[in-house]
Design an enzyme around this catalytic site. Structure first.
Site, PDB file in Angstrom:
ATOM      1  N   GLY B  11      22.133  47.023  -4.414  1.00  0.00           N
ATOM      2  CA  GLY B  11      23.342  46.473  -4.418  1.00  0.00           C
ATOM      3  C   GLY B  11      24.154  47.291  -3.321  1.00  0.00           C
ATOM      4  CE  LYS B 187      36.853  53.658 -12.800  1.00  0.00           C
ATOM      5  NZ  LYS B 187      36.012  53.183 -11.903  1.00  0.00           N
ATOM      6  CG  ASN B 191      39.038  49.711 -14.848  1.00  0.00           C
ATOM      7  OD1 ASN B 191      39.697  49.144 -13.932  1.00  0.00           O
ATOM      8  ND2 ASN B 191      38.079  50.172 -14.669  1.00  0.00           N
ATOM      9  CB  SER B 265      37.765  46.475  -7.927  1.00  0.00           C
ATOM     10  OG  SER B 265      37.181  46.724  -9.187  1.00  0.00           O
ATOM     11  CD  GLU B 277      32.548  44.719 -11.696  1.00  0.00           C
ATOM     12  OE1 GLU B 277      31.460  44.979 -11.598  1.00  0.00           O
ATOM     13  OE2 GLU B 277      33.458  45.352 -11.492  1.00  0.00           O
TER      14      GLU B 277
END
Lengths: 313, 313
Positions: B11, B187, B191, B265, B277
């Site tokens: 990836g 995280k 996020n 992102s 995501e």
């Protein structure tokens, strides 16, 4: 009450034009305060298509300043709630000693402003459940539904009767509310979850909420918050906290399941880039929920997102 | 462990290219599985701009099929979590008896998949706190930050040491996590509220959340839900529920206040029309919160909205 009433329609957008038009069609002397479409309506009249029968007002009384209208029997204020700060100035020239005012606007607490400005006894609230769009200037498309729920600011039955009389000859379905405040909250039970998620979900139609388990659950959770806030607010105002949780959830989800790909007015505002009525439909209910210490976590999140999406409009 | 390691980067998007590039720069034998940009990289190499020093790999080992890479010492899997269903097939050809796998991906539960496919002991998780964009094919722009937090799936200190050794010669700031699961949840504490609200708020930057009282309060409420869910999940996994509410709220808000107009992102994916995501960052934490009977009202609403916004991407 004499049969023909003089009526000022303040805010001749889609809703004001349609319902004012129906009152004119029924023979009342309806005078429209028109801003955007003045020239078109002066030239070609007001043209309405509707499943309840198309109609045209060839030469409606239009004015660009309320003083040209003068005092009337009824003011129908159909401004967008985002213009509430202009309402007093626009309505005042039409208000005489016996003028009644119907606040035909979306959201909570708007009648409080009018009651403060003009006195409580003359204030009514109208809740339109309908789908009406503006076409080209002077053209109104009534697409579906149309029932108006009418209530009086002090819930005075005799006053409600007078409001029903006004509409009785018109092609409009009217129901009366024994509690205006409860009617406002019951409408928010639909508007907050469904309009809110239709916008924040990216400009989707109500059928998308109904067919998506996550959105449907989110709508139900929001509705439960609104029910709790509404009942707390009714109790705070000395009224019976009469919004029954299960009954209203079942009835609103049932009703929405028959509506197909419905576009709430706030969602139409969103996708067309217009200012959304966030303060009256979301922020004011949230403010009351917080003041009454009712859980409004979802409503708080949704309102913050909608305000962000509304920024700069 | 021998000094030069053979590494497969599965990836080679922005994150894979950047960190794989740093490992190659440090002298390791790095082999990139490249899909979109294969031709450009074969022709012109991999070019990276970075505040930590620009660099170029003139002729990196690139492959369009993992079997061309063969077995390696380390797999760095930097797929987008939306491709998790392809990961097993892409990684397997690179996995020998002693291969270790670093899951350098966003979200919760991804290492569980790898542990199931390849065995627990060899699985590591990497959490990149960074801002890296792809430019034209073969060009990567590292804009800011860059620290990677590394943990081992079973929190084995000796294994964490081996992972640190891999990175020790590279221009990458690495910190180790004594609990990978806690690092993942910590995280998510950032996020979920910040990436989530940046998207659902209409594609806004983090400074907008920080300067808007409603969004800021919504971020805090979401963060509190994530903290509770994280601690419950840690306890469920036999770990200390060691996310301290006040400490993490203060530290994350403090950190975010210095980030300026940061674009997470997920928000970049949103505004560029790419798949977000959502499953790994939002839906899996929500699923665990629900299973553990933790209040996740805000997270449920946010996830439903994000899934709706992600539809058709």
């Amino acid at each position: 009450m004499k049969k023909t009433q003089r009526i000022a329609v303040i805010g001749a957008g889609a809703v004001g034009s349609y319902y004012g038009g129906r009152l004119a069609e029924a023979g009342h002397d309806v005078r429209f305060l028109v801003r955007r479409d003045y020239r078109a309506i002066s030239k070609s009249g007001l043209n309405v298509t509707s499943p309840d029968g198309d109609f045209q007002l060839e030469r409606p009384f239009t004015a660009t300043d309320s003083t040209e209208i003068g005092t009337v029997d009824w003011v129908v204020c159909a401004l967008k709630s985002t213009s509430i700060k202009d309402a007093q100035k626009l309505v005042r020239p039409c208000v005489g000693a016996h003028t009644r005012i119907l606040v035909l606007m979306n959201g909570l607490g708007l009648e409080d402003h009018f009651a403060g400005w003009f006195g409580e006894e003359r204030i009514f609230g109208g809740l339109a459940f309908t789908c009406i769009n503006r076409g080209s200037p002077g053209n109104i498309h009534h697409l579906a539904y149309g029932t108006v729920t009418l209530g009086h600011y002090k819930n005075d039955p005799a006053e409600i009767e007078s409001a029903l009389t006004l509409w009785s000859g018109s092609k409009t379905s009217i129901v009366s509310a024994s509690s205006l405040l409860r009617a406002r909250w019951e409408k928010l039970c639909w508007n907050i979850p469904f309009s809110g998620l239709c916008v924040a979900g990216g400009g989707i139609t109500t059928d998308r909420i109904m067919s998506d388990a996550n959105l449907r659950a989110a709508a139900k959770a929001l509705m439960e918050e609104v029910i709790c806030a509404g009942n707390a607010d009714l109790a705070y105002h000395g009224e019976k906290p009469g919004i029954d949780r299960d009954t209203i959830i079942n009835s609103l989800f049932q009703k929405t399941s028959t509506m197909g790909a419905y576009r709430p007015s706030t969602m139409i505002d969103f996708v067309e880039g217009n200012a959304m009525e966030i303060d009256a439909i979301f922020a004011e209910p949230l403010r009351r929920a917080r003041e009454l210490k009712v859980n409004a976590q979802g409503l708080a999140l949704l309102t913050a997102l909608l305000k962000s999406l509304n920024q700069g409009r």
